[in-house]
Design a protein around this motif. Structure first.
Motif, PDB file in Angstrom:
ATOM      1  N   TRP A  28       1.010  -1.586  -0.361  1.00  0.00           N
ATOM      2  CA  TRP A  28       0.122  -0.520   0.065  1.00  0.00           C
ATOM      3  C   TRP A  28       1.076   1.595  -0.136  1.00  0.00           C
ATOM      4  O   TRP A  28       0.510   2.188  -0.692  1.00  0.00           O
ATOM      5  CB  TRP A  28      -0.487  -0.188   1.691  1.00  0.00           C
ATOM      6  N   THR A  86      -6.168  -7.511  12.862  1.00  0.00           N
ATOM      7  CA  THR A  86      -5.757  -6.721  11.319  1.00  0.00           C
ATOM      8  C   THR A  86      -4.719  -5.354  12.110  1.00  0.00           C
ATOM      9  O   THR A  86      -5.590  -4.395  13.051  1.00  0.00           O
ATOM     10  CB  THR A  86      -6.360  -6.470  11.085  1.00  0.00           C
ATOM     11  N   ASP A  88      -3.478  -1.451  13.140  1.00  0.00           N
ATOM     12  CA  ASP A  88      -4.015  -0.552  13.048  1.00  0.00           C
ATOM     13  C   ASP A  88      -3.194   0.155  11.435  1.00  0.00           C
ATOM     14  O   ASP A  88      -3.841   0.946  11.112  1.00  0.00           O
ATOM     15  CB  ASP A  88      -4.193   0.309  14.423  1.00  0.00           C
ATOM     16  N   ALA A  91      -4.802  -1.268   8.741  1.00  0.00           N
ATOM     17  CA  ALA A  91      -6.462  -1.028   8.401  1.00  0.00           C
ATOM     18  C   ALA A  91      -6.256   0.383   8.636  1.00  0.00           C
ATOM     19  O   ALA A  91      -7.109   1.250   7.192  1.00  0.00           O
ATOM     20  CB  ALA A  91      -6.918  -1.202   9.674  1.00  0.00           C
ATOM     21  N   LYS A  92      -5.317   1.619   8.476  1.00  0.00           N
ATOM     22  CA  LYS A  92      -5.810   2.939   8.083  1.00  0.00           C
ATOM     23  C   LYS A  92      -5.387   2.736   7.255  1.00  0.00           C
ATOM     24  O   LYS A  92      -5.706   3.896   5.778  1.00  0.00           O
ATOM     25  CB  LYS A  92      -4.655   3.714   8.687  1.00  0.00           C
ATOM     26  N   ARG A  94      -5.412   1.013   4.045  1.00  0.00           N
ATOM     27  CA  ARG A  94      -6.162  -0.122   3.195  1.00  0.00           C
ATOM     28  C   ARG A  94      -7.419   1.220   3.140  1.00  0.00           C
ATOM     29  O   ARG A  94      -8.526   1.549   2.272  1.00  0.00           O
ATOM     30  CB  ARG A  94      -7.020  -0.719   4.188  1.00  0.00           C
ATOM     31  N   ASP A  95      -8.042   2.124   4.537  1.00  0.00           N
ATOM     32  CA  ASP A  95      -9.122   3.631   4.211  1.00  0.00           C
ATOM     33  C   ASP A  95      -8.534   4.112   3.816  1.00  0.00           C
ATOM     34  O   ASP A  95      -9.239   5.098   2.837  1.00  0.00           O
ATOM     35  CB  ASP A  95      -9.237   3.655   5.707  1.00  0.00           C
ATOM     36  N   GLU A  96      -7.418   3.895   4.083  1.00  0.00           N
ATOM     37  CA  GLU A  96      -6.595   5.456   2.751  1.00  0.00           C
ATOM     38  C   GLU A  96      -6.598   4.964   1.236  1.00  0.00           C
ATOM     39  O   GLU A  96      -6.605   6.011   0.447  1.00  0.00           O
ATOM     40  CB  GLU A  96      -5.344   6.230   3.287  1.00  0.00           C
TER      41      GLU A  96
END
Length: 342
Positions: A28, A86, A88, A91-92, A94-96
């Motif tokens: 990512w 998962t 943190d 996860a951040k 992936r969200d971005e």
């Protein structure tokens, strides 16, 4: 996925999820074009963890940061992933992640990528990691197109090094089947339109991407003749990033040439015009893309990836193709590996 010992950013490396999480984070970060040092920190941590025999103890006692190459951030990722959570940080990211607004239909139709680089030239990762990530992204094939020898700044491949690479690719294809790495090169178009590699060797390759990397400010007439000569070469399959422009932090004006003449030569000699998906290129500009479309050219939507996460930049090129009315039937990398290599 075949259990061949070859893994991508979400591949199964060990029974622990920490290595996969670290590699996915690197993916990512590469996709968002983060600084190289940040990416390397997570890839290095993944390599360290994959060799550990006492991961349970180190996680339990908080001793991960005692290892050289494991800092607080990577230790937190490892600890959370090892506990089945998962992380943190992951996860951040992936969200971005940027979600494409256009081009989904074409992106789904792509079966491969005609322009990628490895650490054999100026890429940052081994061939196996590039190929495994392409497979994880759903590709059936990937053309490996490292640079040719004249581009010394990019550690371009001499004829001998390219032949050596062909042997490596052959072995990987045996391990990774049915996924296939197509042999290839991004060959420099020299000032007179000739190509920077032995013609006999070019004839052996599955994919030849021809690109201008030098004398980009050449006058329009000579540049046109140079590019037309390359398009007429029987070994060339794709005309790479045709204007040479850069639109990111490092800016570079596009080269000038008679686009109608160049694209007509591409059409007549069955050379695909590349839609380069790198965010700092997005080459050709829309007006030239529209001209090539109207002239009846075929296209290749390519990532020009120099790292695994950059393979997912294809959505940029797919969006541009869709905006310009270029459908899957005009894009060569919607074809099978056998058709491309024929």
């Amino acid at each position: 996925m075949a259990d061949d010992g070859v893994t991508g950013y979400q591949g199964r490396v060990t029974d622990d999820g920490a290595v996969s999480a670290l590699r996915e984070i690197a993916f990512w970060l590469e996709r968002q074009n983060a600084p190289t040092y940040r990416v390397r920190a997570f890839r290095r941590a993944a390599a360290i963890v994959s060799e550990l025999s006492d991961l349970d103890r180190r996680v339990g006692t908080g001793a991960l940061t005692d290892l050289e190459g494991i800092g607080r951030t990577t230790a937190a990722v490892i600890t959370q992933a090892h506990s089945g959570e998962t992380p943190d940080y992951l996860a951040k990211l992936r969200d971005e992640a940027e979600v494409p607004e256009h081009g989904e239909t074409l992106r789904a139709a792509l079966r491969g990528d005609c322009h990628t680089h490895s650490d054999w030239s100026d890429g940052g990762s081994p061939i196996v990691e590039m190929a495994a990530t392409a497979r994880e992204l759903g590709h059936e094939w990937m053309a490996l197109t490292d640079h040719s020898p004249r581009l010394t700044v990019a550690r371009g491949l001499s004829a001998d090094r390219l032949r050596e690479q062909l042997g490596v690719v052959g072995e990987l294809n045996r391990r990774m089947a049915p996924f296939r790495i197509l042999t290839g090169i991004e060959v420099d178009i020299l000032g007179d339109g000739s190509l920077d590699q032995d013609e006999d060797l070019l004839a052996e390759l599955d994919v030849v991407v021809a690109s201008v990397h030098s004398d980009l400010r050449m006058a329009s007439g000579p540049m046109t003749r140079r590019m037309v000569a390359a398009a007429r070469n029987p070994h060339v399959d794709v005309l790479g990033h045709c204007t040479g422009r850069l639109i990111g932090v490092r800016k570079r004006a596009q080269s000038t040439f008679d686009a109608r003449e160049v694209f007509t030569a591409c059409r007549d000699h069955e050379v695909a015009v590349e839609i380069n998906s790198r965010p700092d290129r997005l080459d050709p500009p829309r007006e030239l893309l529209n001209l090539a479309r109207d002239l009846g050219c075929q296209f290749s939507v390519d990532s020009d990836a120099h790292a695994p996460g950059q393979l997912d930049w294809l959505f940029h090129g797919c969006a541009r193709a869709e905006e310009c009315g270029i459908g899957p039937d005009r894009v060569i990398n919607t074809r099978s590996a056998a058709d491309i290599a024929a």
